[in-house]
Design an enzyme around this catalytic site. Structure first.
Site, PDB file in Angstrom:
ATOM      1  N   ARG B  18     -50.209  62.250 -32.251  1.00  0.00           N
ATOM      2  CA  ARG B  18     -49.954  63.559 -32.856  1.00  0.00           C
ATOM      3  C   ARG B  18     -48.572  63.579 -33.508  1.00  0.00           C
ATOM      4  NH1 ARG B  18     -46.266  67.499 -33.268  1.00  0.00           N
ATOM      5  NH2 ARG B  18     -45.753  67.244 -31.053  1.00  0.00           N
ATOM      6  N   ASP B  19     -47.552  63.529 -32.701  1.00  0.00           N
ATOM      7  CA  ASP B  19     -46.185  63.697 -33.196  1.00  0.00           C
ATOM      8  C   ASP B  19     -45.827  62.575 -34.164  1.00  0.00           C
ATOM      9  OD1 ASP B  19     -43.447  64.181 -33.461  1.00  0.00           O
ATOM     10  OD2 ASP B  19     -43.128  64.529 -31.331  1.00  0.00           O
ATOM     11  N   HIS B 212     -39.117  66.269 -23.410  1.00  0.00           N
ATOM     12  CA  HIS B 212     -39.493  65.653 -24.687  1.00  0.00           C
ATOM     13  C   HIS B 212     -38.189  65.328 -25.403  1.00  0.00           C
ATOM     14  CE1 HIS B 212     -42.110  65.329 -28.397  1.00  0.00           C
ATOM     15  NE2 HIS B 212     -40.901  65.476 -28.952  1.00  0.00           N
ATOM     16  N   HIS B 214     -35.552  62.960 -27.884  1.00  0.00           N
ATOM     17  CA  HIS B 214     -35.476  62.120 -29.086  1.00  0.00           C
ATOM     18  C   HIS B 214     -34.325  61.136 -28.942  1.00  0.00           C
ATOM     19  CE1 HIS B 214     -38.054  64.455 -32.203  1.00  0.00           C
ATOM     20  NE2 HIS B 214     -38.633  64.409 -31.028  1.00  0.00           N
ATOM     21  N   CYS B 245     -39.471  65.343 -36.402  1.00  0.00           N
ATOM     22  CA  CYS B 245     -39.972  66.652 -36.846  1.00  0.00           C
ATOM     23  C   CYS B 245     -39.613  66.850 -38.301  1.00  0.00           C
ATOM     24  CB  CYS B 245     -39.381  67.785 -36.002  1.00  0.00           C
ATOM     25  SG  CYS B 245     -39.906  69.418 -36.613  1.00  0.00           S
ATOM     26  N   ASN B 254     -38.658  59.809 -31.807  1.00  0.00           N
ATOM     27  CA  ASN B 254     -39.051  60.063 -30.429  1.00  0.00           C
ATOM     28  C   ASN B 254     -38.582  58.918 -29.549  1.00  0.00           C
ATOM     29  OD1 ASN B 254     -40.757  62.501 -30.230  1.00  0.00           O
ATOM     30  ND2 ASN B 254     -41.945  61.494 -31.820  1.00  0.00           N
TER      31      ASN B 254
END
Lengths: 311, 311
Positions: B18-19, B212, B214, B245, B254
């Site tokens: 997804r990300d 989450h 980075h 993002c 990430n």
């Protein structure tokens, strides 16, 4: 009333001019070394490992060691350190006027033989001789040992923790001022870093020295954080992540000074280092080693929006 | 006697499909997504964010979301999750049969408007509607919120911690099962991670969800370690570090799943993930996104000499 002098919370010990420059093929010309060292001083670094005293036929990159020490000593308010692999090197370093000599002693016999052609026990004897020399001829010089391969060895595999703790105790008994732990081969993990530093603190207390971490598998900063958590306050790192160990296959990547300083300053842990000037010190490094890859996430990403630092 | 079932100490929640995939220009063809997801399952991952349910005109990379969910659901023993930015997306995700819906709610108003064109308060209302829908139509589905820009915002700058804690409490009051904190813009530091997660734990207890993080400035793993230290047990990461993002300028990277799993396993913290198979899962990622840069220190350096892992 005069304000109290600034005291950083942690000491960042820049090892690039030694560890970094001896790991690359090219030799940085002496005037470029001077310019780089000046920029590192301007950034507020207060300890620097400027060279190693080894035969020039083995490490031509370090042939100008005495000159480099002399230049670094012209800058005020910092500790000028050199690496020496043996008594002869330590003698030359003291003759050059360093404030501090650092000797590598491997916890792994295999690495010790590969790196300095001596067993660990022979290296302890060598360190004892260096301390005696210091006591007799240069009592003001600080003697540090970095225990190499303290967290594992690419040649030998696992390095027993008991052996590392015993080695630290033996070195302290020799009169070494400061004994640090080096993750020469990038095998350390945060749990191990906490455990081993705690054991070393319990054994030799205040003589416990720097954490010298590598970023081989990306854990460099996490390992520094782990060391900080258990009381370590001196951290070795290298501008642009230059360096590694040519005698430990697969070892690469010192912790990047820029990222380390960013981490601590962001946490509110004062380093005394001006990160903007530190990033600027990459320019003389690039100029002196054209084409050499240099690393660092913070310089690439830039400082965060709204970042301010009170050095 | 049957041995007790294996229970990992931490849950690695893979967000790459997804990300990662929504952050790159290219669209991975559906069969390649299937192969990649299969490889991630084979590696032992037990939670995966496979897609987002958003209009295909906005994110053509996610046009096959329902198919991807259906494929992931054919694999046993893992939680299949999708991101939904709003009620309509959540409805589609539940209709597709996901086990878990994750909604992003920004602590920064500026980021919220840029990312989903709603204020933070409007997003809380949206989440409340999603919970009601879940309660009425799919009571078995788990609802998660990741609080975006919890540690700072590139658009707004500092994000007040009190606001993040209040937002977590408001979301818990809506009936959200799990509320995590996202360092969307790579501005977090370990001290802040510990402080903020501790405050959120104090406020909402067991509903505290994933970290989450980075790796924008290299602190990704150090921040995960910090979160682990204060009790976080779910960690988002992305194979090969794919992602970031697109609506937060300067945000990139990430945390790399391979390095995260290596860190925990080296520490003796069991992830349930087989790191060798995990590294092998980079191949279908590469095949499906030719030419896209993927990251990871552990895959590059290789596993340490003598490494063994009991999955």
């Amino acid at each position: 009333m005069t304000p109290a002098p600034f005291r950083p919370d942690v000491l960042i010990s820049e090892v690039g001019p030694r560890d970094g420059l001896q790991s690359v093929q090219a030799t940085m010309p002496t005037p470029h070394k001077f310019a780089w060292i000046d920029a590192l001083h301007d950034a507020g670094l207060r300890e620097i490992e400027v060279c190693s005293f080894v035969p020039a036929r083995l490490l031509p990159q370090m042939a100008d060691a005495a000159e480099v020490v002399a230049h670094a000593l012209t800058k005020p308010g910092w500790t000028v350190m050199a690496l020496a692999p043996n008594l002869r090197g330590a003698q030359a370093a003291m003759a050059a006027g360093v404030h501090k000599v650092t000797l590598p002693v491997s916890a792994s016999e295999a690495h010790s033989l590969a790196n300095v052609r001596k067993t660990t026990a022979q290296m302890v004897d060598e360190v004892r001789a260096v301390v005696a020399l210091r006591n007799n001829t240069a009592p003001g010089v600080h003697i540090e040992v970095g225990i190499s391969t303290a967290f594992g060895c690419t040649l030998q595999g696992e390095v027993p923790e008991d052996g590392v703790v015993r080695l630290a105790a033996a070195l302290a008994a020799c009169g070494v001022d400061e004994i640090g732990l080096s993750d020469t081969t990038g095998m350390a993990n945060p749990a191990q870093v906490r455990r081993l530093f705690q054991r070393v603190f319990a054994e030799i207390g205040e003589r416990t020295g720097a954490a010298h971490m590598h970023n081989t598998r990306g854990l460099g900063l996490a390992n520094c954080l782990a060391a900080f958590d258990v009381g370590v306050r001196t951290f070795d790192s290298s501008l642009g992540g230059l360096g590694g160990c040519p005698y430990a296959p697969g070892a690469s990547g010192n912790v990047v000074t820029e990222d380390l300083v960013f981490m601590f300053e962001a946490m509110g842990v004062r380093t005394g280092v001006d990160i903007t000037r530190l990033i600027a010190a990459r320019e003389p490094l690039r100029a002196g080693l054209p084409g050499e890859p240099i690393y660092g996430m913070t310089p690439e990403a830039g400082l965060p929006h709204g970042w301010s630092q009170h050095v």
